[in-house]
Design an enzyme around this catalytic site. Structure first.
Site, PDB file in Angstrom:
ATOM      1  N   ARG A  18      -9.361  -6.340   6.165  1.00 34.96           N
ATOM      2  CA  ARG A  18      -9.265  -6.490   7.618  1.00 34.96           C
ATOM      3  C   ARG A  18      -8.315  -5.464   8.209  1.00 34.96           C
ATOM      4  O   ARG A  18      -7.187  -5.297   7.759  1.00 34.96           O
ATOM      5  CB  ARG A  18      -8.784  -7.895   7.979  1.00 34.96           C
ATOM      6  N   TYR A  61       1.326  -5.817   9.368  1.00 35.49           N
ATOM      7  CA  TYR A  61       1.898  -6.339   8.133  1.00 35.49           C
ATOM      8  C   TYR A  61       1.947  -5.245   7.059  1.00 35.49           C
ATOM      9  O   TYR A  61       1.731  -4.071   7.345  1.00 35.49           O
ATOM     10  CB  TYR A  61       1.143  -7.585   7.697  1.00 35.49           C
ATOM     11  N   GLN A  85      -7.705 -15.086   2.259  1.00 37.70           N
ATOM     12  CA  GLN A  85      -7.051 -13.881   2.766  1.00 37.70           C
ATOM     13  C   GLN A  85      -5.695 -13.707   2.080  1.00 37.70           C
ATOM     14  O   GLN A  85      -4.850 -14.601   2.118  1.00 37.70           O
ATOM     15  CB  GLN A  85      -6.854 -13.919   4.277  1.00 37.70           C
ATOM     16  N   GLY A 102     -12.569 -17.163  16.680  1.00 36.94           N
ATOM     17  CA  GLY A 102     -11.303 -17.763  16.293  1.00 36.94           C
ATOM     18  C   GLY A 102     -10.980 -19.040  17.035  1.00 36.94           C
ATOM     19  O   GLY A 102     -11.209 -20.146  16.536  1.00 36.94           O
ATOM     20  N   ARG A 103     -10.429 -18.921  18.239  1.00 37.88           N
ATOM     21  CA  ARG A 103     -10.029 -20.104  19.005  1.00 37.88           C
ATOM     22  C   ARG A 103     -11.180 -21.084  19.217  1.00 37.88           C
ATOM     23  O   ARG A 103     -10.974 -22.301  19.129  1.00 37.88           O
ATOM     24  CB  ARG A 103      -9.411 -19.681  20.337  1.00 37.88           C
TER      25      ARG A 103
END
Length: 374
Positions: free
Chosen positions: A235, A188, A101, A331-332
């Site tokens: 993404r 971002y 990424q 994810g987690r």
């Protein structure tokens, strides 16, 4: 086998994936200092999780100004490329497929993280509200801080940044990655150009939505030209409800999120990239994306679609079976369960993730989560 839909094969660009289970980008801040270099510990971490059908690394800054959090890895120096080779070699030895990424935080940074203590760069000189950055306060010790006031990028600097993304993509391929993902979510840099809340430029990169999408278009095309469009993903984090959690965790909420992101997805379709990754809100009781949006995304984009955001195996299967998406990111659960696909397939219980060891530190809470029965 339980949840068999998740274990069907599918294609992604030139690759055949062994399942639809994805390890998404997860910032862990374990790079070697100084230099923000990927290391053996990180290679172990990714290697442990290479039973995923598809993997994307944590965000890796494309240049020194792109860093917003202490100890995150970069992909702009020769030493960083060498470090990432350890990761890709380990993953490929285990039969995994992994993309890097590419990340630039823009205004979500602090002067202590910037070269020479300078102001962070952004489309416009607008402070990032409701978010925090993570800075080093002493060797190996850090703390949350408010972002610093950014300065607006000069026109020629934008052209230079497009080239930096392309160079970072080339670096990723030199490091052995199978492709790259552009981080255009979470408030971002690319997201900052897209949003009217953070982009108030009056040149060809600001104003109308078409102009605000220009940076996304140029970066995506430049990266696709460099590594091949079938090895590129993007993404987004399309939020449809403004809450404190939205501002903190996923970034910018547009006045018309449906219209904004469908137009952005049209840009990706025109370039012809391999996949689109959509990060949904992942806190308790978070709203789901509207079904009308999911349907519109599927109608607009012909590549593979990844969904992420507090998914269970059951919820992920439904998204695939409805035809809204093709791959599901966990994810987690993947942080705490290196053997997550096997646990899903067999209906085994899951380890719980330890929030206190998410960012920075040692192997504790990183590579020491046990496999089932260990």
């Amino acid at each position: 086998m339980e949840h068999s839909t998740l274990f069907t094969t599918t294609s992604l660009g030139p690759y055949t994936l062994k399942s639809r289970i994805v390890l998404p980008p997860l910032t862990r801040s374990r790079s070697t200092q100084p230099g923000n270099i990927a290391n053996d510990l990180m290679a172990t971490y990714y290697g442990q999780r290479s039973s995923a059908g598809f993997m994307v690394t944590e965000g890796s800054q494309i240049e020194p100004r792109g860093q917003g959090y202490a100890w995150t890895p970069g992909i702009h120096s020769a030493e960083q490329v060498e470090g990432w080779r350890k990761v890709t070699a380990r993953v490929h030895a285990q039969g995994g497929i992994i993309f890097a990424q590419l990340w630039h935080v823009g205004r979500v940074s602090h002067t202590t993280l910037q070269p020479g203590g300078a102001a962070p760069v952004a489309p416009s000189a607008i402070l990032a509200p409701g978010v925090s950055v993570f800075i080093e306060t002493s060797p190996g010790v850090g703390a949350l801080a408010q972002p610093s006031m950014p300065r607006a990028l000069e026109r020629e600097e934008i052209t230079e940044l497009v080239a930096m993304y392309a160079q970072a993509a080339e670096n990723a391929m030199a490091a052995g990655f199978d492709g790259v993902e552009l981080h255009a979510a979470n408030g971002y840099l690319i997201n900052q150009f897209i949003s009217a809340h953070s982009n108030q430029r009056d040149d060809e990169y600001g104003g109308s939505l078409s102009k605000r999408l220009r940076f996304l278009r140029e970066v995506t095309q430049a990266v696709a030209d460099k590594v091949g469009k079938d090895r590129v993903g993007v993404r987004f984090a399309p939020l449809f409800q403004s809450t404190d959690e939205a501002r903190v965790y996923l970034g910018l909420v547009e006045d018309d999120p449906h219209g904004t992101y469908i137009e952005a997805i049209k840009v990706l379709e025109e370039v012809g990239i391999a996949y689109l990754s959509l990060a949904e809100a992942d806190w308790d009781n978070a709203p789901e994306l509207p079904e009308t949006f999911r349907v519109a995304v599927r109608a607009t984009f012909s590549g593979q679609i990844i969904y992420a955001g507090k998914y269970t195996a059951t919820r992920g299967e439904r998204v695939i079976e409805q035809g809204w998406g093709d791959l599901i990111a966990f994810g987690r659960p993947f942080i705490a369960n290196p053997d997550l696909p096997q646990r899903i397939a067999n209906g085994w219980s899951l380890n719980a993730a330890d929030p206190s060891t998410m960012y920075g530190g040692t192997a504790v809470g990183y590579t020491d989560y046990p496999r089932y029965g260990a």
